[in-house]
Design a protein around this motif. Structure first.
Motif, PDB file in Angstrom:
ATOM      1  N   GLN A   1       0.828  -1.204   0.000  1.00 22.14           N
ATOM      2  CA  GLN A   1       0.000   0.000   0.000  1.00 22.14           C
ATOM      3  C   GLN A   1       0.867   1.261   0.000  1.00 22.14           C
ATOM      4  N   ILE A   2       1.944   1.252   0.763  1.00 18.23           N
ATOM      5  CA  ILE A   2       2.828   2.422   0.822  1.00 18.23           C
ATOM      6  C   ILE A   2       3.538   2.624  -0.505  1.00 18.23           C
ATOM      7  N   GLU A   3       3.928   1.530  -1.144  1.00 18.71           N
ATOM      8  CA  GLU A   3       4.646   1.631  -2.412  1.00 18.71           C
ATOM      9  C   GLU A   3       3.770   2.197  -3.533  1.00 18.71           C
ATOM     10  N   ARG A   4       2.451   2.194  -3.317  1.00 21.84           N
ATOM     11  CA  ARG A   4       1.574   2.770  -4.333  1.00 21.84           C
ATOM     12  C   ARG A   4       1.692   4.291  -4.394  1.00 21.84           C
ATOM     13  N   LEU A   5       2.225   4.892  -3.324  1.00 17.02           N
ATOM     14  CA  LEU A   5       2.461   6.325  -3.350  1.00 17.02           C
ATOM     15  C   LEU A   5       3.550   6.640  -4.372  1.00 17.02           C
ATOM     16  N   ASN A   6       3.526   7.845  -4.886  1.00 19.30           N
ATOM     17  CA  ASN A   6       4.561   8.269  -5.825  1.00 19.30           C
ATOM     18  C   ASN A   6       5.829   8.616  -5.049  1.00 19.30           C
ATOM     19  N   ARG A   7       6.883   7.805  -5.204  1.00 19.47           N
ATOM     20  CA  ARG A   7       8.165   7.995  -4.514  1.00 19.47           C
ATOM     21  C   ARG A   7       7.945   8.126  -3.003  1.00 19.47           C
ATOM     22  N   PRO A   8       7.507   7.075  -2.337  1.00 23.42           N
ATOM     23  CA  PRO A   8       7.126   7.170  -0.922  1.00 23.42           C
ATOM     24  C   PRO A   8       8.258   7.597   0.000  1.00 23.42           C
ATOM     25  N   VAL A   9       9.491   7.109  -0.224  1.00 25.37           N
ATOM     26  CA  VAL A   9      10.586   7.486   0.671  1.00 25.37           C
ATOM     27  C   VAL A   9      10.831   8.987   0.597  1.00 25.37           C
ATOM     28  N   MET A  10      10.839   9.539  -0.610  1.00 28.10           N
ATOM     29  CA  MET A  10      11.049  10.973  -0.773  1.00 28.10           C
ATOM     30  C   MET A  10       9.925  11.769  -0.117  1.00 28.10           C
ATOM     31  N   LEU A  11       8.678  11.327  -0.280  1.00 28.25           N
ATOM     32  CA  LEU A  11       7.536  12.029   0.296  1.00 28.25           C
ATOM     33  C   LEU A  11       7.597  12.005   1.824  1.00 28.25           C
ATOM     34  N   LEU A  12       7.845  10.834   2.393  1.00 29.13           N
ATOM     35  CA  LEU A  12       7.935  10.715   3.847  1.00 29.13           C
ATOM     36  C   LEU A  12       9.109  11.530   4.387  1.00 29.13           C
ATOM     37  N   ASP A  13      10.217  11.481   3.673  1.00 29.65           N
ATOM     38  CA  ASP A  13      11.401  12.235   4.053  1.00 29.65           C
ATOM     39  C   ASP A  13      11.111  13.728   4.087  1.00 29.65           C
ATOM     40  N   ALA A  14      10.372  14.206   3.083  1.00 33.38           N
ATOM     41  CA  ALA A  14      10.061  15.632   3.010  1.00 33.38           C
ATOM     42  C   ALA A  14       9.213  16.079   4.200  1.00 33.38           C
ATOM     43  N   ILE A  15       8.244  15.262   4.570  1.00 35.72           N
ATOM     44  CA  ILE A  15       7.394  15.610   5.716  1.00 35.72           C
ATOM     45  C   ILE A  15       8.216  15.632   7.002  1.00 35.72           C
ATOM     46  N   GLY A  16       9.009  14.586   7.212  1.00 37.52           N
ATOM     47  CA  GLY A  16       9.844  14.544   8.408  1.00 37.52           C
ATOM     48  C   GLY A  16      10.834  15.688   8.454  1.00 37.52           C
ATOM     49  N   LEU A  17      11.381  16.040   7.300  1.00 34.83           N
ATOM     50  CA  LEU A  17      12.345  17.133   7.201  1.00 34.83           C
ATOM     51  C   LEU A  17      11.738  18.438   7.690  1.00 34.83           C
ATOM     52  N   GLY A  18      10.552  18.754   7.184  1.00 29.58           N
ATOM     53  CA  GLY A  18       9.901  19.997   7.573  1.00 29.58           C
ATOM     54  C   GLY A  18       9.508  20.026   9.040  1.00 29.58           C
ATOM     55  N   VAL A  19       8.967  18.934   9.521  1.00 26.45           N
ATOM     56  CA  VAL A  19       8.517  18.861  10.914  1.00 26.45           C
ATOM     57  C   VAL A  19       9.683  19.008  11.878  1.00 26.45           C
ATOM     58  N   PHE A  20      10.752  18.247  11.657  1.00 22.59           N
ATOM     59  CA  PHE A  20      11.874  18.269  12.602  1.00 22.59           C
ATOM     60  C   PHE A  20      12.699  19.543  12.506  1.00 22.59           C
ATOM     61  N   ALA A  21      12.737  20.182  11.325  1.00 25.33           N
ATOM     62  CA  ALA A  21      13.456  21.451  11.214  1.00 25.33           C
ATOM     63  C   ALA A  21      12.838  22.496  12.136  1.00 25.33           C
ATOM     64  N   VAL A  22      11.522  22.566  12.131  1.00 27.30           N
ATOM     65  CA  VAL A  22      10.825  23.557  12.948  1.00 27.30           C
ATOM     66  C   VAL A  22      10.833  23.161  14.420  1.00 27.30           C
ATOM     67  N   ALA A  23      10.560  21.880  14.706  1.00 30.39           N
ATOM     68  CA  ALA A  23      10.538  21.436  16.100  1.00 30.39           C
ATOM     69  C   ALA A  23      11.922  21.562  16.734  1.00 30.39           C
ATOM     70  N   GLY A  24      12.966  21.244  15.983  1.00 28.46           N
ATOM     71  CA  GLY A  24      14.318  21.372  16.511  1.00 28.46           C
ATOM     72  C   GLY A  24      14.697  22.811  16.772  1.00 28.46           C
ATOM     73  N   CYS A  25      14.324  23.692  15.864  1.00 31.10           N
ATOM     74  CA  CYS A  25      14.583  25.118  16.049  1.00 31.10           C
ATOM     75  C   CYS A  25      13.863  25.642  17.291  1.00 31.10           C
ATOM     76  N   ARG A  26      12.626  25.240  17.465  1.00 29.40           N
ATOM     77  CA  ARG A  26      11.865  25.703  18.631  1.00 29.40           C
ATOM     78  C   ARG A  26      12.509  25.254  19.932  1.00 29.40           C
ATOM     79  N   LYS A  27      12.919  23.987  20.006  1.00 29.83           N
ATOM     80  CA  LYS A  27      13.521  23.498  21.240  1.00 29.83           C
ATOM     81  C   LYS A  27      14.809  24.236  21.557  1.00 29.83           C
ATOM     82  N   ALA A  28      15.600  24.535  20.524  1.00 25.44           N
ATOM     83  CA  ALA A  28      16.839  25.284  20.739  1.00 25.44           C
ATOM     84  C   ALA A  28      16.538  26.685  21.261  1.00 25.44           C
ATOM     85  N   LEU A  29      15.513  27.339  20.714  1.00 27.22           N
ATOM     86  CA  LEU A  29      15.140  28.668  21.193  1.00 27.22           C
ATOM     87  C   LEU A  29      14.687  28.616  22.649  1.00 27.22           C
ATOM     88  N   ILE A  30      13.941  27.576  23.013  1.00 27.99           N
ATOM     89  CA  ILE A  30      13.490  27.419  24.399  1.00 27.99           C
ATOM     90  C   ILE A  30      14.688  27.284  25.344  1.00 27.99           C
TER      91      ILE A  30
END
Length: 206
Positions: A85-114
């Motif tokens: 089911q996951i492989e039916r997505l278009n380039r699933p690793v790249m898509l998942l990577d992009a979501i994780g990239l955006g989420v952790f960039a912001v969450a990591g920045c916030r924790k450092a500011l705190i």
């Protein structure tokens, strides 16, 4: 929604999607179930561990709490059970990577500011949080890390972290700043793949 709740959701989401991306790489490399879980957990928590150690938040949250390891392991199991089911997505690793990239960039920045880090350092830690899991995943899978050959990768994380820090500087509500910054990073990464955007490279050998 409060900022604390939003970032809790973002951290869980980031850990899960990075865990999925690690597991899918492991599946493509024909790892067994144990190897899939190891790569899922490594990808899901590595960036956060490095960030916490650099902040002096020891032991890291991934070792103090059960949820990061549990969420990443669950992602590995989901990838194992629902590979087709996951492989039916278009380039699933790249898509998942992009979501994780955006989420952790912001969450990591916030924790450092705190933790009292100035914005430039907080942005750097946001980028490290975002790319750390993917780098370890690729190394463990005997691949060249994407951050070294896919141009708009760390740059997308950088853009998201900078956007978040700048929005806070201009007193934009934190939830709005976080949501917008995550969407910017994810959108930039996906657009770069879709349209083939690259950074300048030196001329090749004669």
């Amino acid at each position: 929604m409060s900022a604390a709740l939003l970032f809790t959701i973002l951290n869980v989401l980031g850990t899960f999607v990075f865990g999925l991306s690690g597991a899918m790489v492991a599946i493509r490399r024909r790892f067994d179930l144990f190897g899939i879980l190891v790569l899922a957990v490594a990808t899901g928590v590595a960036g956060g561990i490095v960030r916490d150690l650099l902040l002096g938040a020891a032991p890291p949250e991934a070792l103090r709490s059960t949820w990061p390891l549990a969420v990443a392991s669950l992602a590995g199991l989901c990838a194992f059970l629902f590979t087709k089911q996951i492989e039916r997505l278009n380039r699933p690793v790249m898509l998942l990577d992009a979501i994780g990239l955006g989420v952790f960039a912001v969450a990591g920045c916030r924790k450092a500011l705190i933790y009292g880090i100035e914005p430039p350092g907080a942005v750097l830690l946001g980028v490290i949080s975002a790319i750390g899991g993917g780098v370890l995943r690729d190394i463990m899978a005997a691949e060249v890390p994407r951050v070294l050959h896919e141009d708009v990768y760390a740059l997308a994380a950088f853009a998201g972290a900078v956007a978040y820090a700048v929005c806070l500087w201009f007193a934009v509500p934190e939830t709005t700043a976080a949501a917008g910054a995550v969407l910017l990073a994810v959108g930039l990464r996906l657009a770069s793949v879709r349209f083939g955007w690259t950074l300048p490279r030196p001329p090749g050998p004669d």
